[in-house]
Design an enzyme around this catalytic site. Structure first.
Site, PDB file in Angstrom:
ATOM      1  N   CYS A  89      15.974  66.830  -5.755  1.00  0.00           N
ATOM      2  CA  CYS A  89      15.152  65.878  -6.021  1.00  0.00           C
ATOM      3  C   CYS A  89      13.877  66.365  -6.763  1.00  0.00           C
ATOM      4  O   CYS A  89      14.039  66.941  -8.034  1.00  0.00           O
ATOM      5  CB  CYS A  89      14.710  64.883  -4.733  1.00  0.00           C
ATOM      6  N   HIS A 197      19.990  63.762  -1.920  1.00  0.00           N
ATOM      7  CA  HIS A 197      19.687  64.547  -0.871  1.00  0.00           C
ATOM      8  C   HIS A 197      20.878  64.974  -0.009  1.00  0.00           C
ATOM      9  O   HIS A 197      20.969  64.431   1.011  1.00  0.00           O
ATOM     10  CB  HIS A 197      18.601  64.047  -0.043  1.00  0.00           C
ATOM     11  N   GLU A 199      21.049  67.317   2.213  1.00  0.00           N
ATOM     12  CA  GLU A 199      20.179  67.603   3.338  1.00  0.00           C
ATOM     13  C   GLU A 199      20.204  66.633   4.205  1.00  0.00           C
ATOM     14  O   GLU A 199      19.948  66.940   5.375  1.00  0.00           O
ATOM     15  CB  GLU A 199      18.995  68.687   3.144  1.00  0.00           C
TER      16      GLU A 199
END
Length: 225
Positions: A89, A197, A199
């Site tokens: 990002c 994302h 994660e």
């Protein structure tokens, strides 16, 4: 030797803890947290992550000020030496602004902030980051951005396509990115920038685990090297 990773934090980063938790979950070792104003990274790093957020409040252009932080000179040198670097990002924006990846991230075509889970198609399954997936596989990964519209000139886009450096594409383009590009690799394959994302997709309680393979494959490959 223990796996050594670093997560870079800029003023306005808000996903640095998420990134650190994902890395520790897979590696069993908490990453080193590095402040943007530090001039040097620790030695013997195996992995560097630039997290999401709004570095420097997204003033000028998203990632532009962070790309000129003292720590980024050290990140560039490590990347040139082959250390894997993941930018997610805002981290992707920083990597393009720093010249570690081609192209730029512009305002979403809708002019709106987008925050939802999207489907990605895996284009390259041969990199350190993506070989835990299969080419053509569809994975679900969250996005949360206002400036995720990937842009590059036609020559650059053709080069990325021809060299197999498009890592992920949006199945349904959520932000206007050219050729549906959601993530790209550098020529050597050790730098990946992506807007979604991974994660945020490592715990089933968070809605899915499709991001886990990215961290598992990269970290296990580095540990066994």
């Amino acid at each position: 030797m223990a796996f050594r990773a670093a997560v870079i934090t800029f003023p306005g980063s808000n996903c640095d803890r998420d990134m650190a938790v994902a890395i520790e979950r897979v590696s069993g070792t908490a990453p080193i947290r590095v402040w943007h104003g530090d001039a040097h990274l620790p030695e013997d790093l195996d992995f560097i992550a630039l997290p999401g957020g709004f570095s420097y409040g997204d003033y000028l252009r998203s990632g532009a000020m962070a790309a000129n932080s003292p720590i980024m000179q050290s990140v560039k040198r490590r990347a040139e030496r082959g250390v894997p670097v993941l930018g997610v990002c805002n981290g992707f924006q920083v990597l393009t602004e720093a010249g570690l990846l081609p192209g730029a991230l512009m305002r979403n075509a809708s002019q709106n902030f987008i925050c939802r889970t999207v489907a990605l198609k895996v284009e390259n399954d041969r990199s350190l980051f993506t070989s835990g997936y299969a080419a053509g596989q569809t994975i679900d990964i969250p996005v949360a951005h206002h400036d995720g519209n990937y842009f590059a000139d036609d020559e650059t886009l053709d080069m990325l396509e021809g060299e197999g450096r498009v890592a992920f594409r949006y199945v349904e383009n959520c932000n206007g990115s050219q050729r549906d590009i959601a993530g790209v690799l550098n020529a050597e394959g050790n730098v990946l920038g992506m807007m979604p994302h991974p994660e945020r997709a490592v715990e089933q309680a968070h809605g899915g685990t499709d991001g886990l393979a990215l961290f598992e494959n990269a970290i296990k490959t580095l540990v066994s090297a």
